[in-house]
Design a protein around this motif. Structure first.
Motif, PDB file in Angstrom:
ATOM      1  N   ILE A 155      28.437  44.086  49.565  1.00  0.00           N
ATOM      2  CA  ILE A 155      28.278  44.098  48.110  1.00  0.00           C
ATOM      3  C   ILE A 155      28.952  45.343  47.552  1.00  0.00           C
ATOM      4  CG2 ILE A 155      26.618  44.208  46.226  1.00  0.00           C
ATOM      5  CD1 ILE A 155      24.655  42.728  48.075  1.00  0.00           C
ATOM      6  N   LYS A 156      29.870  45.148  46.588  1.00  0.00           N
ATOM      7  CA  LYS A 156      30.587  46.264  45.961  1.00  0.00           C
ATOM      8  C   LYS A 156      29.864  46.675  44.686  1.00  0.00           C
ATOM      9  CE  LYS A 156      34.833  46.988  46.064  1.00  0.00           C
ATOM     10  NZ  LYS A 156      36.255  47.067  45.858  1.00  0.00           N
ATOM     11  N   ILE A 157      29.595  47.977  44.564  1.00  0.00           N
ATOM     12  CA  ILE A 157      28.871  48.514  43.418  1.00  0.00           C
ATOM     13  C   ILE A 157      29.695  49.616  42.764  1.00  0.00           C
ATOM     14  CG2 ILE A 157      26.755  49.643  42.635  1.00  0.00           C
ATOM     15  CD1 ILE A 157      25.424  48.645  45.212  1.00  0.00           C
ATOM     16  N   LEU A 158      29.723  49.609  41.429  1.00  0.00           N
ATOM     17  CA  LEU A 158      30.323  50.704  40.671  1.00  0.00           C
ATOM     18  C   LEU A 158      29.233  51.318  39.804  1.00  0.00           C
ATOM     19  CD1 LEU A 158      32.835  52.326  39.753  1.00  0.00           C
ATOM     20  CD2 LEU A 158      33.083  50.646  37.906  1.00  0.00           C
ATOM     21  N   PHE A 159      29.010  52.613  39.982  1.00  0.00           N
ATOM     22  CA  PHE A 159      28.073  53.355  39.151  1.00  0.00           C
ATOM     23  C   PHE A 159      28.883  54.106  38.100  1.00  0.00           C
ATOM     24  CE2 PHE A 159      25.947  53.172  43.334  1.00  0.00           C
ATOM     25  CZ  PHE A 159      24.765  52.561  42.956  1.00  0.00           C
ATOM     26  N   VAL A 160      28.557  53.922  36.826  1.00  0.00           N
ATOM     27  CA  VAL A 160      29.292  54.559  35.735  1.00  0.00           C
ATOM     28  C   VAL A 160      28.391  55.601  35.062  1.00  0.00           C
ATOM     29  CG1 VAL A 160      30.548  54.189  33.582  1.00  0.00           C
ATOM     30  CG2 VAL A 160      30.599  52.432  35.358  1.00  0.00           C
ATOM     31  N   HIS A 161      28.917  56.830  34.941  1.00  0.00           N
ATOM     32  CA  HIS A 161      28.199  57.926  34.297  1.00  0.00           C
ATOM     33  C   HIS A 161      29.069  58.537  33.212  1.00  0.00           C
ATOM     34  CE1 HIS A 161      24.694  58.540  36.976  1.00  0.00           C
ATOM     35  NE2 HIS A 161      25.469  57.939  37.858  1.00  0.00           N
ATOM     36  N   GLN A 162      28.421  59.201  32.249  1.00  0.00           N
ATOM     37  CA  GLN A 162      29.185  59.923  31.231  1.00  0.00           C
ATOM     38  C   GLN A 162      29.920  61.091  31.860  1.00  0.00           C
ATOM     39  OE1 GLN A 162      26.741  61.029  27.940  1.00  0.00           O
ATOM     40  NE2 GLN A 162      26.445  58.933  27.262  1.00  0.00           N
ATOM     41  N   LYS A 212      40.645  48.325  33.591  1.00  0.00           N
ATOM     42  CA  LYS A 212      41.584  48.268  34.708  1.00  0.00           C
ATOM     43  C   LYS A 212      40.884  48.574  36.033  1.00  0.00           C
ATOM     44  CE  LYS A 212      46.013  50.369  35.893  1.00  0.00           C
ATOM     45  NZ  LYS A 212      47.020  51.334  35.456  1.00  0.00           N
ATOM     46  N   LEU A 213      39.993  49.569  36.034  1.00  0.00           N
ATOM     47  CA  LEU A 213      39.244  49.928  37.245  1.00  0.00           C
ATOM     48  C   LEU A 213      38.336  48.786  37.681  1.00  0.00           C
ATOM     49  CD1 LEU A 213      38.343  52.033  39.368  1.00  0.00           C
ATOM     50  CD2 LEU A 213      36.630  52.779  37.697  1.00  0.00           C
ATOM     51  N   VAL A 214      37.626  48.192  36.733  1.00  0.00           N
ATOM     52  CA  VAL A 214      36.697  47.102  37.057  1.00  0.00           C
ATOM     53  C   VAL A 214      37.452  45.884  37.572  1.00  0.00           C
ATOM     54  CG1 VAL A 214      35.072  45.453  36.037  1.00  0.00           C
ATOM     55  CG2 VAL A 214      34.878  47.882  35.506  1.00  0.00           C
ATOM     56  N   LYS A 215      38.561  45.562  36.941  1.00  0.00           N
ATOM     57  CA  LYS A 215      39.351  44.402  37.372  1.00  0.00           C
ATOM     58  C   LYS A 215      39.926  44.614  38.772  1.00  0.00           C
ATOM     59  CE  LYS A 215      42.912  41.269  35.853  1.00  0.00           C
ATOM     60  NZ  LYS A 215      43.862  40.884  34.831  1.00  0.00           N
ATOM     61  N   LYS A 216      40.426  45.807  39.026  1.00  0.00           N
ATOM     62  CA  LYS A 216      41.021  46.112  40.329  1.00  0.00           C
ATOM     63  C   LYS A 216      39.954  46.145  41.432  1.00  0.00           C
ATOM     64  CE  LYS A 216      43.543  49.731  42.761  1.00  0.00           C
ATOM     65  NZ  LYS A 216      44.027  51.113  42.675  1.00  0.00           N
ATOM     66  N   GLY A 217      38.774  46.688  41.117  1.00  0.00           N
ATOM     67  CA  GLY A 217      37.730  46.872  42.112  1.00  0.00           C
ATOM     68  C   GLY A 217      36.975  45.620  42.511  1.00  0.00           C
ATOM     69  N   LYS A 218      36.973  44.608  41.645  1.00  0.00           N
ATOM     70  CA  LYS A 218      36.258  43.355  41.908  1.00  0.00           C
ATOM     71  C   LYS A 218      34.823  43.619  42.364  1.00  0.00           C
ATOM     72  CE  LYS A 218      40.471  40.875  43.004  1.00  0.00           C
ATOM     73  NZ  LYS A 218      41.227  40.131  43.988  1.00  0.00           N
ATOM     74  N   TYR A 219      34.094  44.363  41.538  1.00  0.00           N
ATOM     75  CA  TYR A 219      32.723  44.757  41.871  1.00  0.00           C
ATOM     76  C   TYR A 219      31.753  43.610  41.649  1.00  0.00           C
ATOM     77  CZ  TYR A 219      34.876  49.337  41.565  1.00  0.00           C
ATOM     78  OH  TYR A 219      35.714  50.398  41.760  1.00  0.00           O
TER      79      TYR A 219
END
Length: 88
Positions: free
Chosen positions: A2-9, A76-83
């Motif tokens: 499972i691929k996860i992206l955590f986004v912070h300020q 672009k990051l989200v599309k490339k990462g396929k999270y």
């Protein structure tokens, strides 16, 4: 996996950032592939997360909801990462 992206300020020293570091420290790397994105500066916590072996993306942009450049970079990051999961 499972691929996860955590986004912070940003990843300066703070409560949520310390908690993110703690979660990633004990995350099962065989089951989860996690990456961290911060809109602002990488900061001290970002450096610690990288030392744990995780990829940290830093846009070094000001926090502004109407910033089209920031929106495009994140898209672009989200599309490339396929999270599978994105937590913000």
């Amino acid at each position: 996996m499972i691929k996860i992206l955590f986004v912070h300020q940003n990843l300066e020293v703070g409560g949520a950032e310390k908690l993110r570091n703690l979660v990633l420290k004990y995350l099962n790397k065989k089951r989860y592939d996690a990456e961290v994105c911060c809109i602002g500066s990488k900061g001290e916590i970002g450096e610690l997360i990288e030392q744990l072996g995780y990829k940290v993306y830093s846009f070094d942009e000001r926090i502004n909801l109407f910033n089209p450049i920031l929106f495009f970079k994140l898209y672009k990051l989200v599309k490339k990462g396929k999270y599978n999961i994105i937590q913000s």
